[in-house]
Design an enzyme around this catalytic site. Sequence first.
Site, mmCIF file in Angstrom:
data_model
loop_
_atom_site.group_PDB
_atom_site.id
_atom_site.type_symbol
_atom_site.label_atom_id
_atom_site.label_comp_id
_atom_site.label_asym_id
_atom_site.label_seq_id
_atom_site.Cartn_x
_atom_site.Cartn_y
_atom_site.Cartn_z
ATOM 1 N N ALA A 29 35.868 55.623 56.338
ATOM 2 C CA ALA A 29 36.460 56.592 55.396
ATOM 3 C C ALA A 29 37.863 56.764 55.360
ATOM 4 C CB ALA A 29 35.567 57.768 55.375
ATOM 5 N N GLU A 30 38.528 56.685 56.738
ATOM 6 C CA GLU A 30 39.815 56.912 56.738
ATOM 7 C C GLU A 30 40.468 55.636 56.386
ATOM 8 O OE1 GLU A 30 41.627 59.260 56.896
ATOM 9 O OE2 GLU A 30 43.702 58.541 57.607
ATOM 10 N N ILE B 114 34.510 43.709 47.609
ATOM 11 C CA ILE B 114 33.999 44.363 46.448
ATOM 12 C C ILE B 114 34.894 45.886 46.493
ATOM 13 C CG2 ILE B 114 31.908 45.286 44.988
ATOM 14 C CD1 ILE B 114 30.306 43.413 46.123
ATOM 15 N N LYS C 234 23.926 48.085 50.565
ATOM 16 C CA LYS C 234 25.163 47.517 51.163
ATOM 17 C C LYS C 234 24.714 47.353 52.484
ATOM 18 C CE LYS C 234 30.206 48.333 51.343
ATOM 19 N NZ LYS C 234 30.255 48.137 52.908
ATOM 20 N N CYS D 205 42.640 60.683 87.417
ATOM 21 C CA CYS D 205 42.525 61.223 88.799
ATOM 22 C C CYS D 205 43.212 60.274 89.885
ATOM 23 C CB CYS D 205 40.752 61.053 89.051
ATOM 24 S SG CYS D 205 40.364 61.339 90.875
ATOM 25 N N CYS E 69 37.178 58.876 94.725
ATOM 26 C CA CYS E 69 36.368 59.608 93.753
ATOM 27 C C CYS E 69 34.863 58.940 93.532
ATOM 28 C CB CYS E 69 37.267 59.686 92.657
ATOM 29 S SG CYS E 69 36.461 60.381 91.188
#
Length: 690
Positions: free
Chosen positions: A44-45, A93, A131, A445, A451
């Site tokens: 959409a953007e 299109i 579509k 981190c 970790c």
Amino acid sequence: MATNDLFPPEPPLPDPAHVAQLRRALHEHAHHYYVEDAPTIPDAEYDRMFQELQAIEAQHPELITPDSPTQRVGGRALEQFASVRHAVPMLSIRTETDTEASGARNFDTRVRRELGLDEAAPAVAYVAEPKFDGLAMNLRYESGILVQAATRGDGEVGEDVTQNVRTIGQIPLRLPADAPSILEVRGEVYMRRDDFEKLNEQQRARGQKTFVNPRNAAAGAVRQLDPAIAAQRPLSFFAYGLGEVTPEQAGGPAFGTHYELLQALKTWGFPVSALVGLAQGATELVAYYESIARQRDALPFDIDGVVYKVNSLALQRRMGFVTREPRWAVAHKFPAQEQFTTVLDIDVQVGRTGKLTPVAKLAPVFVGGVTVTNATLHNEDEARRKDVRVGDTVIVRRAGDVIPEVVSVLLDKRQPGATEFTMPRQCPVCGSAAVREEGEVDYRCTGGLFCSAQRKQAILHFAQRRAVEVEGLGEKLVDQLVDGHVIRILPDLYRLGLTALASLDRMADKSAQNILQALEKSKQTTLPRFLFGLGIRHVGEATAKELARHFGSLDAVMDASLEQLLQVNDIGPIVAQSLRTFFDQPHNREVVEQLRACGVTWQEGPPAPVTPTPLSGKTFVITGTLPSMSRDEAKDLIEAAGGKVAGSVSKKTTFVVAGTEAGSKLTKAQELGVAVLDEAGLKELLDGHS
């Protein structure tokens, strides 16, 4: 009346810099979408930006440039595949901007105006179809045999993906005898939702990366360089149009309508969607749109709208084309699906490379056909920009029907006392410092060796060939060791026993013994390899070698101050701070000491004297195959003489060492006027400085 009233000033021209930036952004996003299959913004953007540029250029044709995105269809062909020039361009299109049902009426009004029809004229007949959300494909048949399959590419030139498309069972390899001698069929390669789920289950079972959505999975399969892999991906196909066809006067088919064309495709063996329908005028277009919208979530494949086409081919020819698209067709997208929900919490997740990402935990909400419970906030800056807080009522959109995102906060519903989100300064997993470097948007981190979120990545990096090299320790084995809690921290590698290894899936005694032998062998390493293997951010092989050469011992590196680190060749403030931060973490130091206690060792020596080396300040790039040495061996010789080896050619490159099949790096060196050496020339240079 004043002169200004008679001749009002013309509206100001748009800012050329804004127009240029809009074009650049559209080119970049189109590349990510069409070429890399990794869209960076919602559809959409992209549509909004494209329509803004279209509107500007319509008002000011003098601003149109030949390379404007409005002047072409889409992305460009990948270099891995042979290029194919389409005999008839594969045009895209136009998208109807009104995503309500009234958008169908807009299209009918436009068609009637183009055709010069008044209100009393009969309704225009249309073909309406879903579509499909897949990959556009052109199939070329000659004498009834499939000879080529090509992607849309940029509309003029696509990619030859024939071998992969041959693996799709729905696509006929041979046509009936009554098919035209030349026939190009156009349609969409897609993946059914159930096939997509099965594929991702298989990917997870193999410990491999899953696909984001069916479209990306289909596009990735079509672009596989190995057809055997493509054959394992369950792809489907719908036909919806034609390209080049044997002309009627040469014995080709004669169609009066687009619907007749689709029926012919069926008789020739091509799948045509059962949802294709005929519509008379705007009212029936609206009814079709609403009907498909209701069925959308229950369909076995993804769609993101419907397509309307004028049915009469004579009227299509009469209406013609405008720039990049036919006047007689339109893509009418569904509205982006949005819902209200509540932010229950904001968690911070730690990726396998240590990146911290804030994630909004949402009250479950059904959006775009799925239940959404999480939405990424990307990073601290984005979270602050949207100002999302725990307890907020937010609008969530499944943007582009794929990625859930928080669109906005309903500030009038915010509860008193809602606190602003702040990124933690400690890793939520291991407690190590979380650091955001200058110029970066992400916190990371710093407890890379400790970790647990980074455990697999740390082990794989440490064991790779360019580090301590543990032969046979690959991703699948590391997954088993970590997921089975056999390994907690890196030194646990050297505490593995035969019993623990042999108990793993598909691990025979002989294989287990080989791993143990490789681990024992890896204990004898070098200081540069060990430093590189620690996975310190920004510390690559060349930097590790400079550190070892400058300080001579690991303890000297670990205890060096920022000022001392900055004295090392090619180390700047960012690398120096990264080193200091890493070794300031007690967890990391503890892991290093445990590795030494497990017997990992190397030769240490006094710090190198501060004297210029023969090739100091010279940058080399190695390309191609050398006659008597590997590229790694050549790299070691250059670095031993004080030279630096880079991965790409630039104006800063001093020499390019080229072997056979040197490729693009040699070409770029010649373009930039960089000196080129063969292996003999490199040896002569090294001997001359020895």
